[in-house]
Design a protein around this motif. Structure first.
Motif, PDB file in Angstrom:
ATOM      1  N   ALA A  27       0.857  -1.197   0.000  1.00 28.75           N
ATOM      2  CA  ALA A  27       0.000   0.000   0.000  1.00 28.75           C
ATOM      3  C   ALA A  27       0.892   1.246   0.000  1.00 28.75           C
ATOM      4  O   ALA A  27       1.850   1.321   0.783  1.00 28.75           O
ATOM      5  N   VAL A  28       0.594   2.194  -0.880  1.00 35.32           N
ATOM      6  CA  VAL A  28       1.399   3.410  -0.972  1.00 35.32           C
ATOM      7  C   VAL A  28       0.526   4.626  -0.636  1.00 35.32           C
ATOM      8  O   VAL A  28      -0.522   4.835  -1.240  1.00 35.32           O
ATOM      9  N   THR A  29       0.958   5.378   0.353  1.00 41.60           N
ATOM     10  CA  THR A  29       0.326   6.653   0.694  1.00 41.60           C
ATOM     11  C   THR A  29       1.256   7.759   0.209  1.00 41.60           C
ATOM     12  O   THR A  29       2.483   7.625   0.337  1.00 41.60           O
ATOM     13  N   HIS A  30       0.678   8.824  -0.353  1.00 41.01           N
ATOM     14  CA  HIS A  30       1.516   9.877  -0.927  1.00 41.01           C
ATOM     15  C   HIS A  30       1.433  11.171  -0.123  1.00 41.01           C
ATOM     16  O   HIS A  30       0.354  11.550   0.333  1.00 41.01           O
ATOM     17  N   SER A  31       2.590  11.806   0.025  1.00 43.64           N
ATOM     18  CA  SER A  31       2.630  13.207   0.439  1.00 43.64           C
ATOM     19  C   SER A  31       3.347  13.935  -0.683  1.00 43.64           C
ATOM     20  O   SER A  31       4.584  13.992  -0.704  1.00 43.64           O
ATOM     21  N   ASP A  32       2.553  14.442  -1.615  1.00 42.01           N
ATOM     22  CA  ASP A  32       3.108  15.167  -2.760  1.00 42.01           C
ATOM     23  C   ASP A  32       3.113  16.641  -2.346  1.00 42.01           C
ATOM     24  O   ASP A  32       2.096  17.337  -2.410  1.00 42.01           O
ATOM     25  N   LEU A  33       4.274  17.105  -1.879  1.00 39.22           N
ATOM     26  CA  LEU A  33       4.315  18.364  -1.136  1.00 39.22           C
ATOM     27  C   LEU A  33       3.876  19.556  -1.971  1.00 39.22           C
ATOM     28  O   LEU A  33       3.158  20.438  -1.481  1.00 39.22           O
ATOM     29  N   TYR A  34       4.290  19.602  -3.233  1.00 40.58           N
ATOM     30  CA  TYR A  34       3.826  20.706  -4.092  1.00 40.58           C
ATOM     31  C   TYR A  34       2.325  20.606  -4.338  1.00 40.58           C
ATOM     32  O   TYR A  34       1.603  21.602  -4.250  1.00 40.58           O
ATOM     33  N   ALA A  35       1.838  19.409  -4.628  1.00 45.13           N
ATOM     34  CA  ALA A  35       0.395  19.250  -4.900  1.00 45.13           C
ATOM     35  C   ALA A  35      -0.435  19.609  -3.665  1.00 45.13           C
ATOM     36  O   ALA A  35      -1.553  20.119  -3.777  1.00 45.13           O
ATOM     37  N   MET A  36       0.113  19.348  -2.473  1.00 40.23           N
ATOM     38  CA  MET A  36      -0.598  19.644  -1.228  1.00 40.23           C
ATOM     39  C   MET A  36      -0.508  21.118  -0.853  1.00 40.23           C
ATOM     40  O   MET A  36      -1.168  21.549   0.101  1.00 40.23           O
ATOM     41  N   GLY A  37       0.352  21.857  -1.518  1.00 38.86           N
ATOM     42  CA  GLY A  37       0.611  23.239  -1.094  1.00 38.86           C
ATOM     43  C   GLY A  37       1.228  23.289   0.292  1.00 38.86           C
ATOM     44  O   GLY A  37       0.921  24.157   1.101  1.00 38.86           O
ATOM     45  N   TRP A  38       2.103  22.334   0.576  1.00 37.35           N
ATOM     46  CA  TRP A  38       2.724  22.219   1.903  1.00 37.35           C
ATOM     47  C   TRP A  38       3.425  23.512   2.324  1.00 37.35           C
ATOM     48  O   TRP A  38       4.185  24.085   1.531  1.00 37.35           O
ATOM     49  N   ASN A  39       3.154  23.979   3.527  1.00 35.85           N
ATOM     50  CA  ASN A  39       3.857  25.124   4.098  1.00 35.85           C
ATOM     51  C   ASN A  39       5.120  24.637   4.800  1.00 35.85           C
ATOM     52  O   ASN A  39       5.019  23.914   5.799  1.00 35.85           O
ATOM     53  N   PRO A  40       6.293  25.027   4.325  1.00 39.44           N
ATOM     54  CA  PRO A  40       7.525  24.502   4.934  1.00 39.44           C
ATOM     55  C   PRO A  40       8.097  25.345   6.071  1.00 39.44           C
ATOM     56  O   PRO A  40       9.151  25.009   6.586  1.00 39.44           O
ATOM     57  N   VAL A  41       7.429  26.425   6.430  1.00 38.05           N
ATOM     58  CA  VAL A  41       8.046  27.370   7.366  1.00 38.05           C
ATOM     59  C   VAL A  41       7.570  27.138   8.805  1.00 38.05           C
ATOM     60  O   VAL A  41       6.376  27.264   9.099  1.00 38.05           O
ATOM     61  N   VAL A  42       8.492  26.797   9.686  1.00 37.09           N
ATOM     62  CA  VAL A  42       8.209  26.680  11.124  1.00 37.09           C
ATOM     63  C   VAL A  42       7.886  28.066  11.669  1.00 37.09           C
ATOM     64  O   VAL A  42       8.694  28.986  11.548  1.00 37.09           O
TER      65      VAL A  42
END
Lengths: 263, 263
Positions: B33-48
């Motif tokens: 089973a593969v779960t994805h975290s596609d950071l660009y597609a998710m609009g991931w905020n990288p800033v702490v």
């Protein structure tokens, strides 16, 4: 000198903030000009996207060619252009950050990802080697000096040459060598403040004094002796020649350490 | 196995995207089973920021204590909690990215900065060493395997042991050792695709086949032999004992390479 001070700590009321403020005052007392890029205070966006370049989202986004073309066409984001202008005006770059996961915080990585574009930070063809660009000791940002300042939670022995965290100057190799030296800067030995989350008042005073001395000596200090691309002893595949650091491998071979080394 | 695939390329129509899609299909054909975290597609905020933790902005933001306390009080951002839940459910983590400035893109660095918090990813006290946490081969995320997959513009020789870019496995040390091994994972040798911006169709087929083989062998492959904090030969200051890798320094000493080494 004109100093650009890039700061990547989320809290100005931190050890990092206090060290920066003290060192800035010392520079200004000596008639140096300091420009700041306080990335958290600016709300800096660290994420490279096609939007940086006015790129048509229907078309495939190839980061390298698209960014170089945007620079040429003048469609680069205003925030990126502003940082590039600050760099052009600077004689020295100070890059200060807390060491997170043995590397730079995301907001700072994204300053390099977005600002250090082809044809701005690198990309000049080497007249002596057609098809190869001037890099590693020469290139678009040559003539500038760079000083990295980092605060780390780890203690000094664990960040040393045989410490479990890894030798901090090798941990920082992608920044010191792969980024700052790559674009032609003279890179000074980094300032590392270990045990930064438990600094006493006395230690703070000593650290501040040390940092003041380090920033005031930016123009005269001896840079790290990284081997240059053209004269450092690399062959046509850019692999270090057997005459240099024979029998050794790893990041350390890119430093000229042996005084008997002919390179 | 359950695989969490973290992907940090801005363009799904890229070599990276094609390699990921092909490897995902291969895993699913074998009932993984593969779960994805596609950071660009998710609009991931990288800033702490303090906002991650429901922290009062009037109070000084001390990242470590504030984040651990938010985890305990249940005030952590929903996006961070969602990634932590994916990690808890995973047997293996694949981290895929283009190598930018000899390191990870900002969006990916910020996934680790924000998700790998104290008391989630590390922080268990070592019963054998009071005051010291279980790290480097043991700890909160032990029992999981990690595979790093990176595409690089540089050519293979320049990324090799004596190449001018630096040995790629040492360039990735902050991620492989300082992050993934730190939290207790078994870290596999990274998959590096050099010359990634000029891959022919034949090279693509060969690279895809190699990556399929590498992901399918995640459960059985031999991990990198990093020395563990407790049994790897470090002294009380976490400096490598003279009996191991005598006379050497640099990141390479943290790998057990010598078969006669007693550690």
């Amino acid at each position: 000198m004109n100093v650009l001070w890039v700061f990547a700590h989320p809290e100005p009321r931190s050890l990092s903030g206090a060290l920066r403020d003290d060192a800035t005052r010392a520079l200004e007392r000596e008639e140096h000009a300091v420009t700041h890029s306080d990335l958290y205070a600016m709300g800096w966006n660290p994420v490279v996207t096609a939007a940086d370049y006015g790129h048509d989202p229907q078309e495939r986004f190839r980061v390298g060619p698209v960014s170089a073309s945007a620079l040429e066409r003048g469609t680069l984001s205003a925030d990126v252009l502003a940082e590039q202008d600050k760099l052009k005006a600077a004689d020295a770059l100070v890059v200060q950050f807390p060491l997170w996961w043995y590397s730079v915080p995301a907001i700072l990585k994204g300053w390099f990802d977005r600002v250090f574009l082809k044809d701005f930070a690198y990309g000049i063809e080497d007249p002596a080697h057609p098809g190869r660009t001037l890099r590693y000791g020469d290139g678009n940002l040559a003539g500038r000096r760079a000083l990295v300042v980092t605060t780390a939670g780890g203690r000094a022995p664990a960040l040393g040459p045989r410490g479990i965290n890894g030798d901090v100057s090798e941990l920082l190799f992608p920044l010191l060598h792969g980024t700052l030296f790559y674009v032609g800067m003279e890179v000074l030995p980094p300032v590392v403040v270990p045990g930064a989350n438990r600094v006493t008042d006395d230690e703070f005073r000593a650290t501040s004094a040390m940092l003041r001395e380090r920033v005031l000596s930016i123009p005269t200090a001896e840079p790290l002796a990284y081997r240059t691309q053209n004269d450092g002893g690399y062959d046509d595949d850019l692999v270090l020649d057997d005459r240099h650091a024979p029998g050794r491998a790893g990041l350390g071979v890119h430093l000229q350490q042996d005084p008997t080394d002919p390179s």
